[in-house]
Design a protein around this motif. Structure first.
Motif, PDB file in Angstrom:
ATOM      1  N   MET A  47       0.799  -1.093   0.061  1.00  0.00           N
ATOM      2  CA  MET A  47       0.022   0.009  -0.026  1.00  0.00           C
ATOM      3  C   MET A  47       0.777   1.326  -0.190  1.00  0.00           C
ATOM      4  O   MET A  47       0.458   2.206  -0.746  1.00  0.00           O
ATOM      5  N   LYS A  48       1.867   1.486   0.871  1.00  0.00           N
ATOM      6  CA  LYS A  48       2.856   2.297   1.032  1.00  0.00           C
ATOM      7  C   LYS A  48       3.469   2.830  -0.626  1.00  0.00           C
ATOM      8  O   LYS A  48       3.699   3.732  -0.724  1.00  0.00           O
ATOM      9  N   GLU A  51       0.928   3.980  -3.021  1.00  0.00           N
ATOM     10  CA  GLU A  51       0.482   5.357  -2.985  1.00  0.00           C
ATOM     11  C   GLU A  51       1.793   6.300  -3.292  1.00  0.00           C
ATOM     12  O   GLU A  51       1.691   7.161  -3.670  1.00  0.00           O
ATOM     13  N   GLU A  52       2.970   5.932  -2.780  1.00  0.00           N
ATOM     14  CA  GLU A  52       4.326   6.634  -3.449  1.00  0.00           C
ATOM     15  C   GLU A  52       4.223   7.047  -5.007  1.00  0.00           C
ATOM     16  O   GLU A  52       4.473   7.839  -5.562  1.00  0.00           O
ATOM     17  N   ILE A  54       1.527   6.730  -7.056  1.00  0.00           N
ATOM     18  CA  ILE A  54       0.635   7.822  -7.387  1.00  0.00           C
ATOM     19  C   ILE A  54       1.035   9.092  -7.129  1.00  0.00           C
ATOM     20  O   ILE A  54       0.753  10.009  -8.039  1.00  0.00           O
ATOM     21  N   HIS A  55       1.627   9.427  -6.054  1.00  0.00           N
ATOM     22  CA  HIS A  55       1.935  10.642  -5.506  1.00  0.00           C
ATOM     23  C   HIS A  55       3.117  11.313  -6.361  1.00  0.00           C
ATOM     24  O   HIS A  55       3.212  12.521  -6.530  1.00  0.00           O
ATOM     25  N   ARG A  69     -10.579   8.655  -4.101  1.00  0.00           N
ATOM     26  CA  ARG A  69     -10.651   7.154  -4.194  1.00  0.00           C
ATOM     27  C   ARG A  69     -12.081   6.540  -4.936  1.00  0.00           C
ATOM     28  O   ARG A  69     -13.165   6.803  -4.705  1.00  0.00           O
ATOM     29  N   LEU A  94      -5.020  -0.007  -6.228  1.00  0.00           N
ATOM     30  CA  LEU A  94      -5.553   1.255  -5.572  1.00  0.00           C
ATOM     31  C   LEU A  94      -5.635   2.204  -7.129  1.00  0.00           C
ATOM     32  O   LEU A  94      -4.912   2.203  -7.880  1.00  0.00           O
ATOM     33  N   TYR A  96      -7.468   5.951  -7.970  1.00  0.00           N
ATOM     34  CA  TYR A  96      -7.903   7.576  -7.578  1.00  0.00           C
ATOM     35  C   TYR A  96      -8.248   8.271  -8.903  1.00  0.00           C
ATOM     36  O   TYR A  96      -7.748   8.263  -9.684  1.00  0.00           O
TER      37      TYR A  96
END
Length: 317
Positions: A47-48, A51-52, A54-55, A69, A94, A96
């Motif tokens: 998950m981390k 998210e990384e 995506i950012h 989301r 994930l 978004y």
């Protein structure tokens, strides 16, 4: 007979694939290498990292979008089961939507995501997007950890050239933690929105079945209708498979599937598979449904449809 009539009575809650987009890992020559990779991570690490990624794409964008989301649930059974790995592996996905910017900026946001990932040294899954298309899609993967991601432009108004951008990331397959492996998907109370989501999943499955024009195989363990819940939402999930198909028949079936998705307003992309025939990943803008058609090495075509339950007073995806 429509698939809904054949499988509507299948209501057992099963552990199944809940991904927006994924496929078996391949190297740059197109050869499958997932079976040789030992992915050492847990759900929190996956998950981390997702998210990384995506950012990395979003944080430098202009205008600055807001992440919304859109599901489906992040943890699910491993799709790439044809690579020789254990069937109890899982993977995380994930997705978004990029909101809060003018609809005419969707293409620009997808291009900016592409540029940010290229600067990080990430690779295209096949080739760059067709930027002459007003609604391009970028599909890439990270190295060496082999996360797969896409930046997609969905159509809001084709005549005006306006759309909505979204970003999705899918992890490699990894061994589940004890908590994931023992989670009980039936440990929540079903409500009217849950049942509505199930009906939408079955309806989408039925329409896809009609479009493919081939017979479905008998339901096996791990297939059927299920309802799943994460911390944010509930999702209905329906999986089934076709009978084994000859190569020429499979090509025709996939062509019919692409034509159906295009005519029904789904956003479609492809992901390479070990079989050599790309999987189809589709997202329905109207209700947030996600569909996957993945060829298997045994000649069958696996179909999975996920739909979010919309609670009273909640914003629809």
């Amino acid at each position: 007979m429509r698939l809904r009539r054949a499988l509507f009575g299948v209501a057992s809650l099963v552990t199944a694939i809940m991904v927006a987009a994924c496929g078996s890992s391949q190297d740059e020559t197109g050869a499958d290498n997932a079976s040789s990779k030992q992915v050492a991570m847990d759900e929190q690490q996956a998950m981390k990292r997702a998210e990384e990624i995506i950012h990395q794409a979003v944080d430098g964008m202009s205008p600055k979008p807001t992440l919304k989301r859109v599901g489906p649930v992040p943890i699910g059974a491993c799709v790439a089961r044809d690579d020789g790995g254990s069937d109890d592996r899982v993977q995380l996905s994930l997705t978004y939507q990029l909101t809060g910017v003018p609809a005419g900026q969707a293409k620009s946001l997808v291009r900016q995501a592409r540029d940010a990932w290229v600067k990080r040294g990430y690779k295209f899954q096949s080739s760059d997007a067709d930027w002459s298309d007003p609604f391009p899609t970028v599909s890439m993967r990270t190295e060496p950890d082999d996360f797969w991601m896409d930046a997609i432009t969905g159509v809001l108004d084709r005549a005006k050239g306006t759309g909505v951008a979204s970003i999705g990331v899918t992890s490699p397959c990894f061994a589940p933690s004890d908590a994931t492996a023992t989670a009980d998907p039936a440990s929540f109370r079903r409500t009217a929105p849950d049942e509505q989501a199930e009906r939408r999943a079955l309806d989408h499955s039925s329409r896809i079945y009609d479009a493919l024009q081939v017979r479905h195989a008998p339901t096996t363990e791990g297939e059927g209708l299920g309802t799943y819940q994460d911390a944010e939402a509930t999702y209905a999930h329906h999986t089934w498979s076709t009978e084994p198909l000859a190569d020429d028949t499979l090509a025709q079936v996939m062509q019919r599937a692409r034509a159906y998705f295009a005519s029904a307003g789904w956003t479609v992309r492809h992901a390479p598979m070990a079989t050599g025939v790309p999987a189809l990943m589709a997202r329905h803008a109207a209700d947030g449904a996600v569909a996957q058609l993945a060829p298997s090495t045994d000649g069958t075509l696996r179909v999975a449809v996920s739909t979010p339950a919309v609670r009273p007073g909640a914003a629809s995806v």
